[in-house]
Design a protein around this motif. Structure first.
Motif, PDB file in Angstrom:
ATOM      1  N   GLU A 179       0.860  -1.197  -0.164  1.00 42.61           N
ATOM      2  CA  GLU A 179      -0.102  -0.102  -0.063  1.00 42.61           C
ATOM      3  C   GLU A 179       0.874   1.239   0.084  1.00 42.61           C
ATOM      4  OE1 GLU A 179      -2.958   0.288   2.808  1.00 42.61           O
ATOM      5  OE2 GLU A 179      -4.119  -1.376   2.269  1.00 42.61           O
ATOM      6  N   LEU A 180       1.895   1.217   0.886  1.00 45.61           N
ATOM      7  CA  LEU A 180       2.842   2.510   0.742  1.00 45.61           C
ATOM      8  C   LEU A 180       3.447   2.590  -0.649  1.00 45.61           C
ATOM      9  CD1 LEU A 180       4.354   4.520   2.428  1.00 45.61           C
ATOM     10  CD2 LEU A 180       6.100   3.168   2.888  1.00 45.61           C
ATOM     11  N   TYR A 181       3.958   1.425  -1.269  1.00 43.81           N
ATOM     12  CA  TYR A 181       4.636   1.681  -2.611  1.00 43.81           C
ATOM     13  C   TYR A 181       3.414   2.087  -3.546  1.00 43.81           C
ATOM     14  CZ  TYR A 181       7.516   0.058  -6.254  1.00 43.81           C
ATOM     15  OH  TYR A 181       7.994   0.010  -7.586  1.00 43.81           O
ATOM     16  N   ALA A 182       2.258   1.562  -3.777  1.00 43.69           N
ATOM     17  CA  ALA A 182       1.313   2.164  -4.568  1.00 43.69           C
ATOM     18  C   ALA A 182       0.978   3.490  -4.202  1.00 43.69           C
ATOM     19  CB  ALA A 182       0.177   1.115  -4.608  1.00 43.69           C
ATOM     20  N   HIS A 183       1.156   4.147  -3.207  1.00 46.45           N
ATOM     21  CA  HIS A 183       0.652   5.408  -2.702  1.00 46.45           C
ATOM     22  C   HIS A 183       1.774   6.300  -3.160  1.00 46.45           C
ATOM     23  CE1 HIS A 183      -1.070   8.968  -0.735  1.00 46.45           C
ATOM     24  NE2 HIS A 183      -0.059   8.922   0.145  1.00 46.45           N
ATOM     25  N   ALA A 184       3.194   5.903  -2.765  1.00 42.63           N
ATOM     26  CA  ALA A 184       3.988   6.806  -2.838  1.00 42.63           C
ATOM     27  C   ALA A 184       4.856   6.863  -3.926  1.00 42.63           C
ATOM     28  CB  ALA A 184       4.957   6.683  -1.469  1.00 42.63           C
ATOM     29  N   SER A 185       5.177   5.780  -4.540  1.00 43.70           N
ATOM     30  CA  SER A 185       6.092   5.595  -5.771  1.00 43.70           C
ATOM     31  C   SER A 185       5.830   6.316  -6.880  1.00 43.70           C
ATOM     32  CB  SER A 185       6.148   4.005  -5.975  1.00 43.70           C
ATOM     33  OG  SER A 185       4.844   3.501  -6.519  1.00 43.70           O
ATOM     34  N   PRO A 186       4.477   6.513  -7.307  1.00 40.34           N
ATOM     35  CA  PRO A 186       4.319   7.510  -8.565  1.00 40.34           C
ATOM     36  C   PRO A 186       4.732   8.651  -8.527  1.00 40.34           C
ATOM     37  CG  PRO A 186       2.477   5.876  -8.180  1.00 40.34           C
ATOM     38  CD  PRO A 186       3.238   5.843  -7.165  1.00 40.34           C
ATOM     39  N   SER A 187       4.380   9.492  -7.380  1.00 37.66           N
ATOM     40  CA  SER A 187       4.821  10.894  -6.936  1.00 37.66           C
ATOM     41  C   SER A 187       6.302  11.069  -6.809  1.00 37.66           C
ATOM     42  CB  SER A 187       3.944  11.414  -5.916  1.00 37.66           C
ATOM     43  OG  SER A 187       4.089  10.687  -4.701  1.00 37.66           O
ATOM     44  N   LEU A 188       6.917   9.944  -5.859  1.00 42.80           N
ATOM     45  CA  LEU A 188       8.151  10.040  -5.744  1.00 42.80           C
ATOM     46  C   LEU A 188       8.875   9.818  -6.936  1.00 42.80           C
ATOM     47  CD1 LEU A 188      10.212  10.238  -3.300  1.00 42.80           C
ATOM     48  CD2 LEU A 188       9.986   7.699  -2.941  1.00 42.80           C
ATOM     49  N   VAL A 189       8.853   9.104  -7.813  1.00 44.77           N
ATOM     50  CA  VAL A 189       9.631   8.877  -9.119  1.00 44.77           C
ATOM     51  C   VAL A 189       9.561  10.280  -9.921  1.00 44.77           C
ATOM     52  CG1 VAL A 189       7.651   7.996 -10.737  1.00 44.77           C
ATOM     53  CG2 VAL A 189      10.443   7.398 -10.889  1.00 44.77           C
ATOM     54  N   ARG A 190       8.331  10.971  -9.889  1.00 43.17           N
ATOM     55  CA  ARG A 190       8.322  12.142 -10.444  1.00 43.17           C
ATOM     56  C   ARG A 190       9.172  13.124  -9.957  1.00 43.17           C
ATOM     57  NH1 ARG A 190       2.839  10.848 -10.823  1.00 43.17           N
ATOM     58  NH2 ARG A 190       2.435  12.148  -9.042  1.00 43.17           N
ATOM     59  N   GLN A 191       9.159  13.285  -8.602  1.00 44.00           N
ATOM     60  CA  GLN A 191       9.895  14.255  -7.925  1.00 44.00           C
ATOM     61  C   GLN A 191      11.446  14.021  -8.090  1.00 44.00           C
ATOM     62  OE1 GLN A 191       8.645  13.812  -3.669  1.00 44.00           O
ATOM     63  NE2 GLN A 191       6.596  13.921  -4.386  1.00 44.00           N
ATOM     64  N   THR A 192      11.923  12.661  -7.914  1.00 44.12           N
ATOM     65  CA  THR A 192      13.294  12.315  -8.063  1.00 44.12           C
ATOM     66  C   THR A 192      13.716  12.610  -9.738  1.00 44.12           C
ATOM     67  OG1 THR A 192      12.849  10.423  -6.560  1.00 44.12           O
ATOM     68  CG2 THR A 192      15.021  10.535  -7.583  1.00 44.12           C
ATOM     69  N   TYR A 193      12.814  12.383 -10.555  1.00 47.55           N
ATOM     70  CA  TYR A 193      13.078  12.951 -11.875  1.00 47.55           C
ATOM     71  C   TYR A 193      13.517  14.469 -12.085  1.00 47.55           C
ATOM     72  CZ  TYR A 193      12.683  13.501 -16.863  1.00 47.55           C
ATOM     73  OH  TYR A 193      12.672  14.080 -18.201  1.00 47.55           O
ATOM     74  N   LEU A 194      12.462  15.029 -11.377  1.00 48.42           N
ATOM     75  CA  LEU A 194      12.519  16.468 -11.632  1.00 48.42           C
ATOM     76  C   LEU A 194      14.023  16.893 -10.784  1.00 48.42           C
ATOM     77  CD1 LEU A 194      11.186  19.046 -12.332  1.00 48.42           C
ATOM     78  CD2 LEU A 194       9.947  19.011 -10.189  1.00 48.42           C
ATOM     79  N   LEU A 195      14.373  16.187  -9.586  1.00 44.96           N
ATOM     80  CA  LEU A 195      15.569  16.425  -9.063  1.00 44.96           C
ATOM     81  C   LEU A 195      16.905  16.306  -9.784  1.00 44.96           C
ATOM     82  CD1 LEU A 195      16.541  17.693  -5.964  1.00 44.96           C
ATOM     83  CD2 LEU A 195      16.354  15.201  -5.473  1.00 44.96           C
ATOM     84  N   THR A 196      17.039  15.145 -10.398  1.00 46.58           N
ATOM     85  CA  THR A 196      18.066  14.672 -11.269  1.00 46.58           C
ATOM     86  C   THR A 196      17.958  14.974 -12.561  1.00 46.58           C
ATOM     87  OG1 THR A 196      17.098  12.509 -11.366  1.00 46.58           O
ATOM     88  CG2 THR A 196      18.247  12.904  -9.362  1.00 46.58           C
TER      89      THR A 196
END
Length: 435
Positions: A179-196
């Protein structure tokens, strides 16, 4: 073992007592970096350091509670002296109380709350002199009513937290992780891509962060913000300086998507990594300054300065974003709409984490066995008794000690070759002649 408050509460107690990290480190007997790691939740004190730190925090909490009780005891005394009934019509002798100051919202400029001269765009306009009584004195009934409402809100929050904890307790660790992975992974990968600015690195960072979260799942479950724990781990891995030596991470990927966001993304990548991270957390995700400072392992003042310098650098490259509200809107829109690569499924991430843990466990066992074998071999082959070294040669009666055959020089070698070439019966002059 003494219990400790949450990392956020530790930081709050220290700042409420106006104590610096260095002062707390001196009182506990550790370094300033260790105290910062305790307040961010990266590490947890153990042993005597934990006991000393718990006693210090308990003393801080007791002193703050004592100050609050003293303040509550002074309020009824002031309310008795105040008039019980307000005048119906305002008069010149009793001026109307001024409205309370407007609370600082998230969109307020940081320069207005920092010491120093405010920015020209937010410079306050001159106003009339305010009366001395800025807010009316509260009566005993109003004070008790406010305390009761606060107590009801606290009980409601505790009930909701208990219900959430009970709901989480019904789930298995794998289901909670999914549940944590499904909730946080989509937005987190967008943020990390924006960061790097690199798709492969963003995907790898998020997967590695969730693998570490599954490996340390008991620690993540008791954290106040599990998604924040994973976000901090992913950001740390994505901004590690050793990625510059990888061929795939030397240059950012070509920008795709809307043309309006390309200039802002290019400007973000030109900022230093820590400035970029602070701007993304505060303006892009809407996290407060204390939480941003804790996640970046910096003080609130340092995080504020980084945020101000990052905004100035962005406005210098993009003058259209000079208004703070426009910059906040663009950053939040960019953090939610940027296209990013898809990550693996939650079971695949859990399986990769378990495989990684097994691999490093086997490596540790192999290294331990190798060290044990080398130690045993050395113990078996080592001499059982001490063998003294031969004493050096000494002169006896003026005769040099024998040191073995000496090295022949060129003349000696030539003479040896000559003697070997002569027949065994010797030269002719040595043979007797028959008369």
């Amino acid at each position: 073992m003494p219990t400790l408050p949450s990392p956020r509460e530790r930081r709050r107690l220290r700042e409420a007592m106006a104590m610096t990290e260095r002062q707390v480190a001196t009182a506990v007997g550790v370094t300033r970096r260790t105290v910062r790691s305790w307040e961010t939740g990266r590490t947890t004190p153990v042993g005597r350091k934990r006991e000393a730190y718990a006693r210090l925090l308990a003393a801080y909490a007791a002193e703050l509670d004592q100050k609050k009780r003293a303040k509550r005891e002074r309020r009824p005394e002031n309310s008795r002296t105040a008039p019980a009934k307000k005048p119906d019509t305002p008069s010149a002798e009793a001026p109307a109380p001024a409205p309370p100051p407007e609370p600082l919202t998230h969109n307020a400029s940081l320069k207005d709350v920092l010491p120093g001269e405010p920015s020209p765009a937010r410079r306050p306009t001159p106003s009339r002199k305010k009366p001395l009584n800025r807010r009316p004195v509260r009566t005993v009934e109003e004070d008790s009513r406010s305390r009761q409402s606060a107590q009801r809100r606290k009980e409601k929050a505790e009930a909701l937290a208990g219900a959430a904890a009970a709901e989480a307790a019904r789930l298995t660790p794998a289901q909670a992780f999914d549940e944590l992975y499904a909730h946080a992974s989509p937005s987190l990968v967008r943020q990390t891509y924006l960061l790097t600015g690199r798709r492969t690195l963003a995907q790898e960072s998020v997967e590695r962060a969730f693998q570490q979260a599954w490996h340390r799942w008991p620690e993540v479950t008791v954290d106040a913000d599990p998604a924040g724990w994973v976000r901090g781990t992913a950001y740390d891995y994505a901004t590690a300086p050793w990625h510059r030596f990888r061929r795939a991470c030397r240059h950012p990927d070509p920008f795709t998507g809307e043309r309006d966001g390309r200039a802002l993304r290019r400007t973000l990548l030109d900022l230093p990594p820590m400035y970029r991270r602070t701007l993304l957390l505060h303006d892009g995700l809407g996290i407060g300054l204390p939480e941003t400072a804790a996640e970046t392992e910096a003080t609130t003042t340092a995080a504020t300065n980084r945020l101000l310098h990052a905004r100035e650098a962005v406005v210098e490259q993009l003058p259209d974003l000079g208004d703070e509200a426009v910059l906040l809107e663009r950053m939040r829109e960019l953090a939610t709409t940027v296209s990013a690569p898809a990550v693996a499924t939650a079971p695949a991430v859990r399986l990769a984490s378990e495989r990684r843990a097994k691999f490093w466990t086997r490596v540790a066992i192999a290294v331990t066995v190798l060290i044990i074998g080398a130690t045993a071999f050395t113990a078996v082959t080592a001499p059982a008794r001490y063998e003294p070294t031969p004493a050096p040669g000494q002169r006896v009666g003026g005769v040099p000690a024998p040191k073995g055959p000496q090295k022949l020089d060129k003349q000696d070698l030539k003479l040896r070759d000559t003697l070997r070439a002569v027949p065994l019966n010797g030269p002719g002059r040595l043979l007797p002649r028959i008369p």
